[in-house]
Motif scaffolding. Structure first.
Motif, mmCIF file in Angstrom:
data_model
loop_
_atom_site.group_PDB
_atom_site.id
_atom_site.type_symbol
_atom_site.label_atom_id
_atom_site.label_comp_id
_atom_site.label_asym_id
_atom_site.label_seq_id
_atom_site.Cartn_x
_atom_site.Cartn_y
_atom_site.Cartn_z
ATOM 1 N N VAL A 106 0.832 -1.205 0.000
ATOM 2 C CA VAL A 106 0.000 0.000 0.000
ATOM 3 C C VAL A 106 0.866 1.254 0.000
ATOM 4 O O VAL A 106 2.045 1.216 0.351
ATOM 5 N N THR A 107 0.276 2.359 -0.368
ATOM 6 C CA THR A 107 0.958 3.645 -0.308
ATOM 7 C C THR A 107 0.636 4.321 1.022
ATOM 8 O O THR A 107 -0.324 3.969 1.698
ATOM 9 N N ARG A 108 1.437 5.301 1.369
ATOM 10 C CA ARG A 108 1.181 6.078 2.584
ATOM 11 C C ARG A 108 -0.163 6.802 2.489
ATOM 12 O O ARG A 108 -0.911 6.864 3.468
ATOM 13 N N GLU A 112 -3.302 6.656 5.123
ATOM 14 C CA GLU A 112 -3.830 7.865 5.752
ATOM 15 C C GLU A 112 -5.292 8.092 5.392
ATOM 16 O O GLU A 112 -6.049 8.670 6.171
ATOM 17 N N GLN A 113 -5.696 7.631 4.216
ATOM 18 C CA GLN A 113 -7.099 7.741 3.833
ATOM 19 C C GLN A 113 -7.967 6.878 4.750
ATOM 20 O O GLN A 113 -9.075 7.261 5.126
ATOM 21 N N ASP A 118 -2.262 11.784 9.710
ATOM 22 C CA ASP A 118 -0.918 11.607 9.171
ATOM 23 C C ASP A 118 -0.284 10.353 9.776
ATOM 24 O O ASP A 118 -0.373 10.124 10.990
ATOM 25 N N CYS A 119 0.356 9.540 8.928
ATOM 26 C CA CYS A 119 0.921 8.267 9.399
ATOM 27 C C CYS A 119 2.432 8.193 9.217
ATOM 28 O O CYS A 119 3.000 7.095 9.260
ATOM 29 N N SER A 120 3.090 9.320 9.012
ATOM 30 C CA SER A 120 4.533 9.305 8.797
ATOM 31 C C SER A 120 5.279 8.757 10.008
ATOM 32 O O SER A 120 6.265 8.028 9.862
ATOM 33 N N VAL A 174 -14.533 -3.166 6.284
ATOM 34 C CA VAL A 174 -13.341 -4.003 6.202
ATOM 35 C C VAL A 174 -13.167 -4.553 4.800
ATOM 36 O O VAL A 174 -12.059 -4.615 4.252
ATOM 37 N N GLN A 175 -14.260 -4.960 4.164
ATOM 38 C CA GLN A 175 -14.182 -5.491 2.818
ATOM 39 C C GLN A 175 -13.669 -4.444 1.828
ATOM 40 O O GLN A 175 -12.896 -4.739 0.929
ATOM 41 N N ASN A 176 -14.089 -3.205 2.031
ATOM 42 C CA ASN A 176 -13.627 -2.132 1.157
ATOM 43 C C ASN A 176 -12.138 -1.892 1.333
ATOM 44 O O ASN A 176 -11.406 -1.645 0.372
ATOM 45 N N ILE A 177 -11.671 -1.951 2.578
ATOM 46 C CA ILE A 177 -10.255 -1.710 2.868
ATOM 47 C C ILE A 177 -9.379 -2.839 2.343
ATOM 48 O O ILE A 177 -8.351 -2.617 1.708
ATOM 49 N N SER A 178 -9.781 -4.072 2.595
ATOM 50 C CA SER A 178 -8.944 -5.215 2.238
ATOM 51 C C SER A 178 -9.077 -5.604 0.777
ATOM 52 O O SER A 178 -8.317 -6.434 0.290
ATOM 53 N N GLY A 179 -10.020 -5.018 0.060
ATOM 54 C CA GLY A 179 -10.243 -5.414 -1.323
ATOM 55 C C GLY A 179 -9.833 -4.389 -2.344
ATOM 56 O O GLY A 179 -10.294 -4.428 -3.481
#
Length: 208
Positions: A106-108, A112-113, A118-120, A174-179
């Protein structure tokens, strides 16, 4: 504070918050200024660090600017990072690690979305602990970095591969995130990975 000093302070804040090297064009866009003006102010900022012999310095790499520590302070910085490396994971770091593990790569911005913040910091901490690493860059504007888990992550959590992760609850969110296939399409998520089992705890992470 005059207008120029105010803009220089904003540049310093943006560079510090970014953590990574950032293009001068992006800085100019945010400040709604021309590139030449921003470049001059960055030069002035770097000069201020040099003039007061600050522990920080401003470097330029491939038309990108980044704040970093001076080489003469590397030993103290290294010791501090070693201390941080041996501290337990925070809740935020666990959340980021879970997002990366379940999505393979995944991208940063994607992380963060999902988290909305912020997840830096958590990403930097996970890299220092050797639990995630840079896997490449997306072929998109800005060439964003892609992060994935490491073999050390598998060892720490007693997994043979990411396929051994427990199933997530069957909720729509969760399905939206993991898919999100756009985050994982560049890499083979079925690569066979094997590793020895160790205790699954923060103490394991601290001791390795």
């Amino acid at each position: 504070m005059n207008k120029t000093d105010n803009i220089i302070a904003k540049l310093e804040a943006m560079l510090f918050a970014s953590g990574d090297a950032i293009e001068v064009t992006k800085l100019a866009e945010v400040l709604d200024l021309d590139i030449d003006s921003v470049t001059k102010m960055l030069g002035h900022l770097g000069g201020l660090y040099d003039e007061r012999e600050s522990g920080l310095m401003l470097i330029k790499v491939d038309n990108k600017y980044q704040l970093c520590t001076r080489e003469e302070h590397s030993e103290e910085v290294r010791k501090l990072l070693e201390i941080k490396k041996n501290t337990p994971l925070s809740n935020a770091a666990f959340e980021v690690l879970a997002i990366i593990a379940y999505n393979k790569t995944v991208t940063r911005a994607f992380i963060e979305q999902i988290r909305g913040v912020d997840c830096s910091g958590p990403i930097s901490s996970l890299i220092q602990k050797g639990l995630i690493e840079e896997k490449g860059r997306l072929d998109l504007p800005g060439r964003p970095l892609i992060y994935g888990t490491t073999d050390r992550f598998l060892r720490c959590f007693s997994l043979n591969s990411l396929e051994d992760l427990p199933e997530l609850p069957k909720t729509e969110e969760v399905q939206n995130i993991s898919g999100d296939e756009s985050q994982t399409s560049l890499f083979d998520s079925d690569k066979d990975e094997s590793s020895e089992n160790t205790e699954n705890s923060n103490e394991t992470i601290k001791e390795e």
